[in-house]
Design a protein around this motif. Sequence first.
Motif, PDB file in Angstrom:
ATOM      1  N   LEU A 231      -9.522   0.857   1.002  1.00  0.00           N
ATOM      2  CA  LEU A 231     -10.976   0.780   0.845  1.00  0.00           C
ATOM      3  C   LEU A 231     -11.402  -0.417  -0.004  1.00  0.00           C
ATOM      4  N   GLN A 232     -10.446  -1.203  -0.441  1.00  0.00           N
ATOM      5  CA  GLN A 232     -10.725  -2.280  -1.394  1.00  0.00           C
ATOM      6  C   GLN A 232     -11.849  -3.204  -0.933  1.00  0.00           C
ATOM      7  N   ALA A 233     -11.886  -3.529   0.363  1.00  0.00           N
ATOM      8  CA  ALA A 233     -12.881  -4.479   0.867  1.00  0.00           C
ATOM      9  C   ALA A 233     -14.306  -3.985   0.662  1.00  0.00           C
ATOM     10  N   TYR A 234     -14.497  -2.663   0.552  1.00  0.00           N
ATOM     11  CA  TYR A 234     -15.845  -2.115   0.371  1.00  0.00           C
ATOM     12  C   TYR A 234     -16.270  -2.064  -1.093  1.00  0.00           C
ATOM     13  N   TRP A 326     -14.832   7.216  -7.034  1.00  0.00           N
ATOM     14  CA  TRP A 326     -14.846   6.387  -5.812  1.00  0.00           C
ATOM     15  C   TRP A 326     -13.415   6.196  -5.327  1.00  0.00           C
ATOM     16  N   ASN A 327     -13.092   6.718  -4.134  1.00  0.00           N
ATOM     17  CA  ASN A 327     -11.726   6.571  -3.621  1.00  0.00           C
ATOM     18  C   ASN A 327     -11.579   7.424  -2.372  1.00  0.00           C
ATOM     19  N   HIS A 328     -10.341   7.689  -1.995  1.00  0.00           N
ATOM     20  CA  HIS A 328     -10.024   8.681  -0.974  1.00  0.00           C
ATOM     21  C   HIS A 328      -9.921  10.055  -1.635  1.00  0.00           C
ATOM     22  N   GLY A 329     -10.094  11.093  -0.831  1.00  0.00           N
ATOM     23  CA  GLY A 329      -9.891  12.447  -1.318  1.00  0.00           C
ATOM     24  C   GLY A 329      -9.573  13.364  -0.151  1.00  0.00           C
ATOM     25  N   PHE A 367     -24.305  15.218 -13.802  1.00  0.00           N
ATOM     26  CA  PHE A 367     -23.824  15.315 -12.423  1.00  0.00           C
ATOM     27  C   PHE A 367     -22.462  14.639 -12.305  1.00  0.00           C
ATOM     28  N   ILE A 368     -21.659  15.153 -11.393  1.00  0.00           N
ATOM     29  CA  ILE A 368     -20.407  14.525 -10.977  1.00  0.00           C
ATOM     30  C   ILE A 368     -20.508  14.312  -9.473  1.00  0.00           C
ATOM     31  N   THR A 369     -20.302  13.069  -9.038  1.00  0.00           N
ATOM     32  CA  THR A 369     -20.417  12.725  -7.622  1.00  0.00           C
ATOM     33  C   THR A 369     -19.073  12.252  -7.092  1.00  0.00           C
ATOM     34  N   TRP A 370     -18.728  12.748  -5.907  1.00  0.00           N
ATOM     35  CA  TRP A 370     -17.511  12.310  -5.219  1.00  0.00           C
ATOM     36  C   TRP A 370     -17.899  11.326  -4.124  1.00  0.00           C
ATOM     37  N   ASP A 371     -17.576  10.050  -4.292  1.00  0.00           N
ATOM     38  CA  ASP A 371     -17.704   9.096  -3.191  1.00  0.00           C
ATOM     39  C   ASP A 371     -16.334   9.029  -2.526  1.00  0.00           C
ATOM     40  N   CYS A 372     -15.968  10.141  -1.925  1.00  0.00           N
ATOM     41  CA  CYS A 372     -14.643  10.355  -1.348  1.00  0.00           C
ATOM     42  C   CYS A 372     -14.794  11.338  -0.187  1.00  0.00           C
ATOM     43  N   SER A 373     -13.792  11.411   0.631  1.00  0.00           N
ATOM     44  CA  SER A 373     -13.798  12.381   1.723  1.00  0.00           C
ATOM     45  C   SER A 373     -13.442  13.778   1.220  1.00  0.00           C
ATOM     46  N   LEU A 374     -14.053  14.787   1.848  1.00  0.00           N
ATOM     47  CA  LEU A 374     -13.582  16.179   1.809  1.00  0.00           C
ATOM     48  C   LEU A 374     -13.615  16.840   0.434  1.00  0.00           C
ATOM     49  N   MET A 375     -14.319  16.253  -0.531  1.00  0.00           N
ATOM     50  CA  MET A 375     -14.259  16.793  -1.885  1.00  0.00           C
ATOM     51  C   MET A 375     -15.322  17.849  -2.175  1.00  0.00           C
ATOM     52  N   GLN A 376     -16.341  17.964  -1.319  1.00  0.00           N
ATOM     53  CA  GLN A 376     -17.410  18.927  -1.600  1.00  0.00           C
ATOM     54  C   GLN A 376     -17.020  20.297  -1.038  1.00  0.00           C
ATOM     55  N   MET A 377     -15.992  20.863  -1.657  1.00  0.00           N
ATOM     56  CA  MET A 377     -15.515  22.197  -1.319  1.00  0.00           C
ATOM     57  C   MET A 377     -15.666  23.078  -2.544  1.00  0.00           C
ATOM     58  N   PHE A 378     -15.950  24.360  -2.313  1.00  0.00           N
ATOM     59  CA  PHE A 378     -16.181  25.258  -3.443  1.00  0.00           C
ATOM     60  C   PHE A 378     -14.949  25.346  -4.336  1.00  0.00           C
ATOM     61  N   GLU A 379     -13.753  25.292  -3.717  1.00  0.00           N
ATOM     62  CA  GLU A 379     -12.525  25.369  -4.510  1.00  0.00           C
ATOM     63  C   GLU A 379     -12.424  24.207  -5.500  1.00  0.00           C
ATOM     64  N   VAL A 380     -12.885  23.018  -5.069  1.00  0.00           N
ATOM     65  CA  VAL A 380     -12.856  21.843  -5.943  1.00  0.00           C
ATOM     66  C   VAL A 380     -13.953  21.945  -7.003  1.00  0.00           C
ATOM     67  N   GLU A 395     -18.445  17.324   2.408  1.00  0.00           N
ATOM     68  CA  GLU A 395     -17.299  18.124   2.839  1.00  0.00           C
ATOM     69  C   GLU A 395     -16.611  17.505   4.046  1.00  0.00           C
ATOM     70  N   GLU A 396     -17.151  16.378   4.517  1.00  0.00           N
ATOM     71  CA  GLU A 396     -16.578  15.653   5.641  1.00  0.00           C
ATOM     72  C   GLU A 396     -15.993  14.321   5.149  1.00  0.00           C
ATOM     73  N   SER A 397     -15.692  13.433   6.084  1.00  0.00           N
ATOM     74  CA  SER A 397     -15.201  12.092   5.750  1.00  0.00           C
ATOM     75  C   SER A 397     -16.320  11.095   6.000  1.00  0.00           C
ATOM     76  N   PRO A 398     -17.061  10.718   4.959  1.00  0.00           N
ATOM     77  CA  PRO A 398     -18.203   9.812   5.120  1.00  0.00           C
ATOM     78  C   PRO A 398     -17.740   8.395   5.437  1.00  0.00           C
ATOM     79  N   PRO A 399     -18.667   7.494   5.757  1.00  0.00           N
ATOM     80  CA  PRO A 399     -18.298   6.106   6.083  1.00  0.00           C
ATOM     81  C   PRO A 399     -17.502   5.437   4.965  1.00  0.00           C
ATOM     82  N   GLY A 400     -16.563   4.580   5.365  1.00  0.00           N
ATOM     83  CA  GLY A 400     -15.767   3.863   4.379  1.00  0.00           C
ATOM     84  C   GLY A 400     -16.600   2.985   3.473  1.00  0.00           C
ATOM     85  N   GLU A 401     -17.761   2.551   3.955  1.00  0.00           N
ATOM     86  CA  GLU A 401     -18.645   1.715   3.143  1.00  0.00           C
ATOM     87  C   GLU A 401     -19.228   2.469   1.959  1.00  0.00           C
TER      88      GLU A 401
END
Length: 463
Positions: A231-234, A326-329, A367-380, A395-401
Motif C-alpha cells: 500500500l506504500q504508493a497510496y 493505516w495498513n492492512h487488516g 475515536f479510533i479509526t481503522w483505515d484497513c480491511s475487515l477491522m469493523q467487527m464486534f470481536e475487534v 467490515e469489508e475491504s475498502p479501496p486501497g487508496e
Amino acid sequence: MERRLSLLGFVMLIITLIGCGGRGGGATGLTYRTNWTLNGAPGQLSGQSQRVIIRNLNGVDVTSAILRSPTTPIEEVTFQIADGQYQLLVQLYSGSNGDGTLMGEIRKRVTLSGGLVVNSAVGTAINSIEVSPSTATVQVGRGEVFVANGLNSSSVPTFVAPNGFTWTALGGVGSVTSDGSFSATAQGTGSVRATYTPLSLNGSALVTTTPSGAVKRKWTILVYLNAANDLQAYSQLNVNQMEQVASNPDVRIVVQWKNYPSAFSGGLFDGTRRYLVKPDTTSTIASEMLQDMGTTVDMGSPQTLNQFIQWGKANYPADRYGIVIWNHGNGWLRSPTSRAVSYDDEKGTSIQIWDLNQAFGSEQFDFITWDCSLMQMFEVAYEIKGNTKYVVGSEESPPGEGYPYQLVFNKFRDNPDDTTLNLCKGFVDGPLAVTAYQTRKITQSILDTSQFAPLATAVSDFG
C-alpha cells in the motif's frame, strides 16, 4: 631503506594534501575523490571498486557512480546536483563493479553550495572517529540523525567495517537507535557517542535539548501510517490529502509514517518518520518532519504503537484525541496465518487482535479509526471498548487508496467544536462523495462503545 622511507613519506604527503578538501576555485557540483595508493595494505580494509551514492535527506538515492580503478592512485567523480544538504554513502566492494563482498563504508553528511570536494583514502589506518553533526540543538519530542566516520592520521575519511558502530546517548536527555537516530526526551545537555567496536575508538557530538513548547489544542489526531507493504504508493496521496485541510491550528494531525522503498514502489524515504501535518495544496509533502527514527522501527509491534501514542499525547496535548490505524487488516476473520492489523513486511510482523490491549494500554481516545480491511467487527471493537468512545471502520475491504482525508478532516477543520459523533460521520460521508468509489466496497460505520455491554450480554445469552 632510505628509498623506502622516502616513498612512504611521499605517499603520506599525497594523502595529506588530498585530505584538504573543500570548495575549489570556481568548481560546481559535488566531487568525490579517493586515494587508492595504499589499497591492500596489511591489516587494513581493501577492495577493487567503490559505489558512491548521493542521497537526499529523505534517504532516497539522487544519483550514484562506481569507481573501479584501484591501480590508479587518484580517482574521482563529480556529480552535478543542486545546492543543498545530502548524505554521502561510499561502499567499498571486493568485486570490480560495485559487487562482491561489502568490505567497508564511509557515511558523511555534506552541504553543497557552489562546489565541494570530499576526499577519502583506502587502506589507511583509522586514527579517530568523527560524528556529524558535531553539535545539535533538539527540541524535546523531536530528533536528529547522526552519522560516524573513521579518519586517518591526516583527518581524511577512511573506510570502516559495515555495521561497525554502536551508539549511546549520554546525559539522560534522550535515546539513540542502532543507526544513529536520536530522540530528545528531556531538557538539558548531553552527548551522542559512536563507538567503533573493532578498535574501541569513540567519537561524540554535543546535544542540547530544549523544552517541547507543548500547547494544548482542541484536537490531536494521531495517524499510525505503516506503509511498509504494497500500500506504500497510496501513503503519499493520503498525507497530501491531510495537508489540504490542515489549516486550523486547533486541529493537529501527527503522523508516524514508515516506508520500505527497496521492496515496494512509491516510497518517499527509507525508514520511519514522524511529521506534523502542515497546510499545503501541492503534490509534494510540505509537512514538518519532527523525527527521523531511522530504519530499525518495527511498525508491526504493539509496543511501537503504544510508544507513538504516549509520545503524541505528551508533545501535542489536546481536549480531544483521535487515532487512525493505516495498513492492512483481517480483523477476526479466520486466516491461515493470523488475525491481525498493521503488517510490517520489512520485519515480517503484525499486531495481533488479542494484543491490541498492549498497543493501546490505558490510553483514552474519542475515536479510533481503522483505515484497513475487515477491522469493523464486534470481536475487534470489543477488545478496545475501554479505550475509545467510538470505533470507525469497514467490515469489508475498502479501496486501497484509503479514506479521502480531505473530505474527512475538513469537518474537523471547519467546526472542531462539533460533537465527536458528528465529526466522525466524515469517515462515512467522505468515501460516499468520491465518484470513483461508487462501485467499490466502501461500507463504513461508527460504533458507540457505550452500547457494547448490553449487546455482549445478548450475544452471550443467545449462545
